[in-house]
Each structure stands twice: as structure tokens, then as C-alpha cells.
Design a protein around this motif. Structure first.
Motif, PDB file in Angstrom:
ATOM      1  N   UNK A 217       0.857  -1.182   0.000  1.00 17.19           N
ATOM      2  CA  UNK A 217       0.000   0.000   0.000  1.00 17.19           C
ATOM      3  C   UNK A 217       0.894   1.232   0.000  1.00 17.19           C
ATOM      4  N   UNK A 218       0.994   1.876  -1.151  1.00 12.57           N
ATOM      5  CA  UNK A 218       1.944   2.976  -1.360  1.00 12.57           C
ATOM      6  C   UNK A 218       1.716   4.187  -0.453  1.00 12.57           C
ATOM      7  N   UNK A 219       0.482   4.650  -0.237  1.00 13.82           N
ATOM      8  CA  UNK A 219       0.317   5.849   0.592  1.00 13.82           C
ATOM      9  C   UNK A 219       0.821   5.704   2.030  1.00 13.82           C
ATOM     10  N   UNK A 220       0.719   4.536   2.612  1.00 16.92           N
ATOM     11  CA  UNK A 220       1.151   4.337   3.997  1.00 16.92           C
ATOM     12  C   UNK A 220       2.453   3.560   4.108  1.00 16.92           C
ATOM     13  N   UNK A 221       2.926   2.991   2.998  1.00 13.57           N
ATOM     14  CA  UNK A 221       4.164   2.222   3.030  1.00 13.57           C
ATOM     15  C   UNK A 221       4.063   0.970   3.871  1.00 13.57           C
TER      16      UNK A 221
ATOM     17  N   UNK B 296     -10.289  -9.051  -1.188  1.00 13.53           N
ATOM     18  CA  UNK B 296     -11.019  -8.883  -2.440  1.00 13.53           C
ATOM     19  C   UNK B 296     -10.178  -8.075  -3.423  1.00 13.53           C
ATOM     20  N   UNK B 297     -10.103  -8.571  -4.654  1.00 15.55           N
ATOM     21  CA  UNK B 297      -9.486  -7.830  -5.752  1.00 15.55           C
ATOM     22  C   UNK B 297     -10.500  -7.819  -6.883  1.00 15.55           C
ATOM     23  N   UNK B 298     -10.895  -6.640  -7.318  1.00 10.31           N
ATOM     24  CA  UNK B 298     -11.832  -6.532  -8.429  1.00 10.31           C
ATOM     25  C   UNK B 298     -11.116  -5.808  -9.568  1.00 10.31           C
ATOM     26  N   UNK B 299     -10.714  -6.587 -10.567  1.00  7.87           N
ATOM     27  CA  UNK B 299      -9.974  -6.021 -11.691  1.00  7.87           C
ATOM     28  C   UNK B 299     -10.876  -5.189 -12.611  1.00  7.87           C
TER      29      UNK B 299
ATOM     30  N   UNK C 283     -12.258  -0.473   1.210  1.00  7.11           N
ATOM     31  CA  UNK C 283     -12.219  -0.726  -0.232  1.00  7.11           C
ATOM     32  C   UNK C 283     -11.455   0.460  -0.819  1.00  7.11           C
ATOM     33  N   UNK C 284     -10.294   0.159  -1.425  1.00 11.40           N
ATOM     34  CA  UNK C 284      -9.378   1.209  -1.874  1.00 11.40           C
ATOM     35  C   UNK C 284      -9.029   1.038  -3.345  1.00 11.40           C
TER      36      UNK C 284
ATOM     37  N   UNK D 287     -10.229  -4.864  -1.525  1.00 10.81           N
ATOM     38  CA  UNK D 287     -10.805  -4.884  -0.188  1.00 10.81           C
ATOM     39  C   UNK D 287      -9.741  -5.403   0.757  1.00 10.81           C
ATOM     40  N   UNK D 288      -9.369  -4.590   1.746  1.00 11.88           N
ATOM     41  CA  UNK D 288      -8.289  -4.954   2.659  1.00 11.88           C
ATOM     42  C   UNK D 288      -8.679  -4.697   4.106  1.00 11.88           C
TER      43      UNK D 288
END
Length: 135
Positions: free
Chosen positions: A11-15, A25-28, A46-47, A34-35
């Protein structure tokens, strides 16, 4: 029988690394994940997918039974032993996905399964240990 892909995500924003058990959940299609992660007083979020680097599991484990993911550094023993030098030396390579498979140090990872599981060790990853990239 095909293998269902397994991922972890940076997760790039929080490292922070989101391990597979917290990536639910991964919705392509809608490009969201969903984490479970403690943030803003909530546990489930859901990000946007663009805020993550998805790292696929290779299906292999190292000498310590640790799962090997794309982006991991592997500590690999050099196979060149001479009568003068019998101590083991190591080098580090990054696992990456290229074409239709995983590669480490320029060679197909699945071809070396027994060598990987018996000799190599996950030594970090490119996100949590960027200082190893220079090494």
C-alpha cells in the motif's frame, strides 16, 4: 487444474505490506481492493488499485518454508566451490514476473524448484528493504 493466484499488496500511501490473509477482495473490473488494515478508526476498506503494487505468489517456498512472492529478494548460495575455497558465498537476486513466468537472476524460477526450496532464503523485498537494491 489451474492454480488460483494468491497476492500480497504494497500500500503505497502508507508504506505497508498487506499480507494475503488481509487482502480479501481484488476486483480487476472496478479496479479496487478490499483490505483489512487499521486506518481512520476502521478495519476494513475498499481502496483504489492504483494505490497498491500487487505481488503474486510464485507457488514456491524457501529453505525456511516461507512463501516466495514477486519483488522478494532471495539469498542464493553460489555453486562454485573450489578446493581452495570451500566456504559458501551468497548473492542476492530479485524475483520478478516476466512473460509467462517468474524469474530470478535471469533464469526461470520454476526450473529450479528443488534448488530454491533446499538452498535459497527470502531476504526481504524491494518495498520494505529498498536498501538491498544497491547490494
Amino acid at each position: 487444474m489451474s492454480r488460483v493466484p494468491k497476492y500480497r499488496a504494497w500500500y503505497k500511501p502508507k508504506g505497508v505490506m498487506i499480507e494475503p490473509e488481509n487482502l480479501v477482495m481484488i476486483n480487476f473490473d472496478t479496479k479496487v481492493l478490499g483490505v483489512y488494515m487499521e486506518m481512520d478508526g476502521k478495519g476494513y476498506h475498499v481502496l483504489r488499485m492504483s494505490d497498491f503494487e500487487l505481488l503474486e505468489y510464485t507457488g514456491l517456498k524457501d529453505i525456511n518454508d516461507q512463501e516466495i512472492y514477486e519483488g522478494d529478494f532471495l539469498r542464493i548460495p553460489d555453486l562454485y566451490e573450489t578446493p581452495e575455497n570451500t566456504s559458501t558465498t551468497y548473492h542476492t537476486s530479485v524475483v520478478d514476473f516476466e512473460g509467462f513466468g517468474f524469474r530470478v537472476g535471469g533464469s526461470q524460477l520454476c526450473d529450479d524448484y528443488q534448488y530454491i526450496s533446499e538452498e535459497c532464503e527470502v531476504y526481504g523485498n524491494i518495498y520494505e528493504n529498498p536498501e538491498l537494491i544497491e547490494v
